[in-house]
Every structure is written in structure tokens, then in C-alpha cells.
Write an enzyme that holds these catalytic residues in place. Sequence first.
Site, PDB file in Angstrom:
ATOM      1  CG  ASP A   1      -1.740   1.230   1.378  1.00 46.55           C
ATOM      2  OD1 ASP A   1      -2.642   1.413   0.545  1.00 46.55           O
ATOM      3  OD2 ASP A   1      -1.489   2.029   2.310  1.00 46.55           O
TER       4      ASP A   1
ATOM      5  CD  GLU B   1      -2.215   2.996  -3.196  1.00 48.95           C
ATOM      6  OE1 GLU B   1      -3.126   3.821  -3.429  1.00 48.95           O
ATOM      7  OE2 GLU B   1      -2.001   2.522  -2.076  1.00 48.95           O
TER       8      GLU B   1
END
Length: 584
Positions: A252, A285
Site C-alpha cells: 500500500d 501502489e
Amino acid sequence: MYRHGARRLDGTQTRFALWAPTCHSVAVELQDGSRHPLAAQEDGWYALDLACPAETRYRFVIDDHLRVPDPASRRQVADVHGFSQVVDHAAYAWQHTDWNGRPWHETVVYELHVGLFGGFQQVEAHLPHLVELGVTALQLMPIGAFPGERNWGYDGVLPFAPASAYGTPEQLKHLIDCAHGHGLMVFLDVVYNHFGPDGNYLGVYANCFFREDRMTPWGAAIDFREQAVQEFFCENALMWLLDYRFDGLRLDAVHAIGDDAFLAQLAARVRQAVPAPRQVHLVLENEHNNATLLTQGFDAQWNDDGHNSLHVLLTGEHEGYYADYASEPTHKLATCLEQGFVYQGQLTRHGQPRGEPSGHLPASAFVLFLQNHDQVGNRAFGERLIAIADTDALKAATALLLLSPMVPLLFMGEEWGSTQPFLFFTDYHDDLASAVREGRRSEFAEFSRFSDPEIRQRIPDPNALDTFTRSQPDLAPASRFRQQEWLALYRELLHLRHSRLGAGLDQARSLGAEVLGQGAVSARWRLGDGRTLRIDLNLGLVTAQAPAPAANAERLHAHRVNLDEFHQGLLPPRSAQVTLEPAA
């Protein structure tokens, strides 16, 4: 291999270790009340080998007074503030020991939130549906332990411990084992860029875990210059991949980590620890669009550029981060289909350069999506795309999503046209609950729709139980015609992806993309087996003229394009067609 936390040495001994460089003493306290001092070692480490069995409950005592959970706890029996538990990962009897994963180009990702499904066992019951749909990889949103009974996933504070609200480590392993039996990979979303605001005690006894000279949206940045910090997160990644046998990790918001050298190190550690023939996949990401990382051990990146361009064309929304895509969104979509990233060094709306050239990368280096937890959950009312976009345009975009050589990602319920919102939810109390509620509402102040404070007050309270229950997907859509229509479309397109494109998706390369008109593009790829895939898409309001199809082109799929229009190269409004040409 693991230094942080409680590690089983043999049938009787457990080694307890804590990195606590800013305290004077550490002891381990068992649930029976006995306390055992840890010996101070070099570089701020404390350790002790103690005779105690698996499932022993323990916590650390800092400087004789502060009781804290193990930051590398493998299980919290109850709350994140309470006792940790020793876990013997070798005790689980795996049933599918010959599973070695699947190649990356076969990946079709399905993202879901374990808590909204009811826990690990309830997710396991959903696996046959995913297989029938054509999904090949289940991706769990973060499962690290968090305070309270519910959290949208990104506020975990004990990243080694599966949330007790979802089930036990054994139940998680059984879910993964069962998925492998179905031929499904299982990925996990991990958060290495911050900790949640309640339950993280590292700053008390290891304040050099953080650096006050660099701030993130969540506070002081984690200090990846420290060797023990690097080890903490590398060990976490290896635990999920080796002890739980996850097939991959999605990292993330690595732009908030701010240390590409650490990311490359983590990828190298994983590749070294998981030799062939087993296949594991690492996905980023990364708002910075650092294409270099995709040649340093990472398989792919979530392509926010692709989503944002499509979202502007589908909805007309242009505020917030969509402002970077409001100008010439059709050209931006064409750039995405041809080169991967839209932003490859260009200036954003904030006047900052973003991204690196990406046209040299294969199409499979990019994960494309129309919806995900961020793009739905970051909306004030959690609306799904089906509620804000034209149905035919959305179906046309879905054909692009599921048949382009980029790796497609679906968000839970998308495949049956679910209208259930996905809201931001937490389970905080008192002052923290108020701060989170007001902070959530203030996030939308820059949007014209929410400029009125009274309207902002209607944004759901993240801590209300109703906010959580409203986000639970309808898991029994079979009785509704509209939902069956969407299911049939997704199944058909994924069947075509696997049966007709198949191995050709490996090493697919762009042959270019051109703008046909407002909202209309035509893109071509040379597949790995030499065939040519072409997708014509028109999300606009007027008919577009596409190049005439090749004489030997096979019409693989069409939405709102009849045969006469196909032969003339005409694309009606809100339509799509997909063709396949044989190898030369």
C-alpha cells in the site's frame, strides 16, 4: 530467519525478542503473572529463551511499569492492547503441498474486505463463486490487528497478527489452503507506510522507529534507515509468504515510504527466500509512478492513471485528484493503453513532476481497475460506479478492463452490479472517534458539493455501526435479473480472456493507441504468441469512425456494435468491440 517477536525454537523453548533502544529494561510477563527479564544485547535488542509452549499468552513490560503487546505479535487473543500469543506456524498440516502458484499473466484479481464477508471462514465459502466467475487471484484487504471490532483495514497497529475479529491463524491458513485447492492464488494487501492511531506503542520504547524530520498524512514517517526497522517489515513480508503461503503481496502507498532502496531490498529478500518453481508476485501502489521499481523485483503497479482517465470519461467528475485528468481525458486514456502510465514526468495540478517513462514495460506490469477500495471508499457516500455512470458506457469500459492485456482487478460485488456502498468505517471511541469523524468530513471541504458545512454533516460517521453494516455486500444476488445480467457479462468476458487470449497475454506489447474522437480510442497489442488484439472503445455521445477491421480479424466481443457497423468501422456512442487477428 525471524528476529522480531516470539519464535518457537523447538517443542519446549520460545525465543522472545524486542527492539527497544530507548528504554532501560524489558521483561516478558506471562498470563499466569510470572515475569522474566530479557537480556540486553547490542543495538537496542533484548532477548530471552524461555521454556513455554505454543499458545502461551504474554506481553512485554517496559521499564518495570508499562505493559505492551508484542509489536510483532503473531496473534492477539482479544484487543490490540492486551496479551499476545505464541504461535507455532509449523503445526498446521497443509493439504495442497504441491501448489506452486500461477504465472502472473494469468492473474485476474478480486479484492474483498474479510470483515464485511464475516471472517475467514465466510470468505472460504465464497471461493466457488470466484472460480465460476473466472477470477484467478483473491486479494484480501489488510488484515493486521486493529483496535475494536471493525476497521476498513488501513489502520492496523500489529501487522504480524491477523485480526482476531476475522478468525484464527489456523482459519486463515485453511482459507488459503482451500483456495489453492480451487486453483486460486491469494494475495494480501500490506501496509508498511504507517500505523493506525490507537494501539501502537513503538514510539515509547523505540522512538527511532520514526523520524520527525519527515511527515506523512498519518504523522511522523517510519524511519527505514534503521536496520531493525527494515528487518521488521521484511520479516513481515516473509511471514505471510512462507508461514501462511500467500501467493503475493500488494504494498500500500509506497510513495509514503519514501525509500526505494528499501523496497528493492525487500523484493530481493523475497525472491531469495522463495525459489522456483514456486511463484509469488509483488505489486505496488505508488503515486510517484516509479517505473524503475518494476524492473527491480516487482511484478506490477496499480494503474491509478488508467482508472482516473476512465472515471472522468464515465462520470464527468473533475474535482480533487480527478482534476489532473480533466483536460483531454481521451488522450490520457490512449497514453495509458499505449504506454502504461499517463504521468511520466509531467507536472501535476500542484506543479510537481510525477512519474517515469513506462512505455518499455509489458502491459502486464499494470493492474487496471474500474473500482477498488480506494476509489469507492474515498467517496463521501461510498457510491459504486454503477450509481454514477451510464450503464452502456460502463459495460463498454468493462470489456476494456477484462480483455486488455493489463491485469484486471475487480472489487467485491462489482461483478453482479452491486449498489451497496463501500464506506470508510472504524471503531474508535471518545476523543479519537470525534477527531476521525470530523477529519473525515473536512477531507471533502474542497469539493463544491460539500462546500456547505451542513451538507458535510451528512457524511456518514465512520464509527457508527450502521456505516459498517451498510457496506456489507449482498452475497445472494441470484434472484435479481439486473444482477444476473451483469454476472453473465463478467463470466463471458473472463471466459474469453482465459480461453481465447490465454498464454498470449504473457509479454504482450503495445502496437499503439489512437484517439478517434471525444471519449473514443482504438488500441492494439501484439500478444506473446504473435496474434494482434485490438480494442475499440467509445465512451462518448456521438458515433466515432475507427479504422476498418482487417479482413481476417475475428470479432471476439461487441457491445452496441452491429455487424454492418463493425465492417464499416463505426463505433456508436457508449460501445466497444474487441477483435483478434491471427499471427502473421
